[in-house]
Design a protein around this motif. Structure first.
Motif, short mmCIF file in Angstrom:
data_model
loop_
_atom_site.label_atom_id
_atom_site.label_comp_id
_atom_site.label_asym_id
_atom_site.label_seq_id
_atom_site.Cartn_x
_atom_site.Cartn_y
_atom_site.Cartn_z
N PRO A 108 0.82 -1.22 0.00
CA PRO A 108 0.00 0.00 0.00
C PRO A 108 0.85 1.27 0.00
N LYS A 109 1.87 1.30 0.82
CA LYS A 109 2.74 2.47 0.86
C LYS A 109 3.54 2.60 -0.43
N LYS A 110 3.97 1.48 -0.99
CA LYS A 110 4.79 1.48 -2.20
C LYS A 110 3.98 1.81 -3.46
N CYS A 121 -6.11 -12.90 -3.77
CA CYS A 121 -5.07 -13.43 -2.88
C CYS A 121 -5.33 -14.91 -2.59
N ASN A 122 -4.31 -15.72 -2.80
CA ASN A 122 -4.29 -17.13 -2.41
C ASN A 122 -3.19 -17.25 -1.35
N PRO A 123 -3.53 -16.91 -0.08
CA PRO A 123 -2.50 -16.79 0.95
C PRO A 123 -2.08 -18.14 1.52
N PRO A 124 -1.03 -18.15 2.33
CA PRO A 124 -0.72 -19.39 3.07
C PRO A 124 -1.92 -19.79 3.92
N TYR A 125 -2.25 -21.08 3.92
CA TYR A 125 -3.48 -21.52 4.57
C TYR A 125 -3.32 -21.83 6.05
N LYS A 156 -5.71 -7.03 5.47
CA LYS A 156 -5.43 -5.61 5.72
C LYS A 156 -4.79 -4.96 4.49
N ALA A 157 -3.78 -5.62 3.91
CA ALA A 157 -3.13 -5.08 2.72
C ALA A 157 -4.11 -4.97 1.56
N SER A 158 -4.97 -5.98 1.40
CA SER A 158 -5.96 -5.96 0.32
C SER A 158 -6.89 -4.77 0.47
#
Length: 247
Positions: A108-110, A121-125, A156-158
């Protein structure tokens, strides 16, 4: 020509007529990634999309067949990032697809707050277990366990990346559904569509797909179930169409 390293191979994404670099010892995508790329709403003609925890770039590649918009992938592991970049180049998609090597928590900042129409997002499960239970293969351990990012980090990032009214879609395990809904609402993402995926008829669901809208009004739809295998262990017609483009 393409430069394959170590045990890498070049696989087909059949329904999309694309190729992707895979490695059994580093990363190979699962059906979950395919289902997420087909489940999420995408603008067809234009738009700004971002995929978090991209691995070898499979979801950006799948999405490229559904939208003419610009797609960014974010991956923290340099080896997987490199595989994704080479796959994008091999398919000639550099003008629409871009990979970023970095931590999703920094994006988000970048990249800017509220800059994207769609986030996938397919995050670590799995939460991080004791050291003895973690896969000794670092690449697979990071992809599967919440070592470098948690579910809350990803949500949160999403939320920070997506614009108001934009879509955020996750694939995960049913056991984390309440966590997903809780974190989404905490970060102003209102779940709007959920689909349960079952390995076979009569079995418990083993995958969930959730799509939310930033600052959306409450109105949740539960979609028809998606069954992966028939009783004869062959893919159902719905899955065959998703994987191979067969009607």
């Amino acid at each position: 020509m393409i430069n394959l390293k170590d045990d890498e191979r070049l696989d087909y994404l059949l329904a999309e007529n694309l190729r992707i670099i895979q490695s059994p010892s580093v990363f190979a995508f699962s059906l979950d990634a395919v289902l997420l790329a087909r489940f999420v709403y995408v603008p067809i003609q234009k738009g700004n999309l971002i995929d978090l925890c991209s691995g070898n770039g499979v979801i950006p590649l799948f999405l490229s067949a559904r939208t003419k918009g610009k797609i960014t992938g974010v991956e923290i592991q340099e080896r997987l990032y490199d595989m994704a970049v080479r796959s994008i180049e091999y398919n000639g998609l550099e003008n629409r697809l871009e990979m970023i090597l970095g931590d999703i928590k920094d994006m988000p900042k970048k990249l800017g707050y509220g800059k994207f129409d769609v986030v996938t997002c397919n995050p670590p499960y799995f939460t991080t277990p004791s050291k003895g239970e973690i896969n000794p293969n670092e690449h697979l351990a990071i992809a599967r366990h919440e070592i470098l990012c948690t579910l809350e980090d990803a949500i949160k990032a999403s939320s920070e990346l997506v614009r108001q009214g934009g879509k955020v879609a996750f694939v995960h395990r049913p056991g984390r559904l309440l966590d997903i809904v809780t974190f989404m609402r905490q970060y102003r993402l209102e779940p709007k569509r959920i689909q349960f995926v079952y390995p076979k008829m009569g079995k418990e669901a083993n995958t969930i797909l959730v799509e939310a809208i930033k600052d959306g009004s409450p109105d949740l739809k539960i979609l028809p179930p998606l069954i992966v295998y028939q009783d004869n262990d062959e893919y159902t017609p719905e899955i065959r169409e998703i994987l191979y483009g067969e009607k």
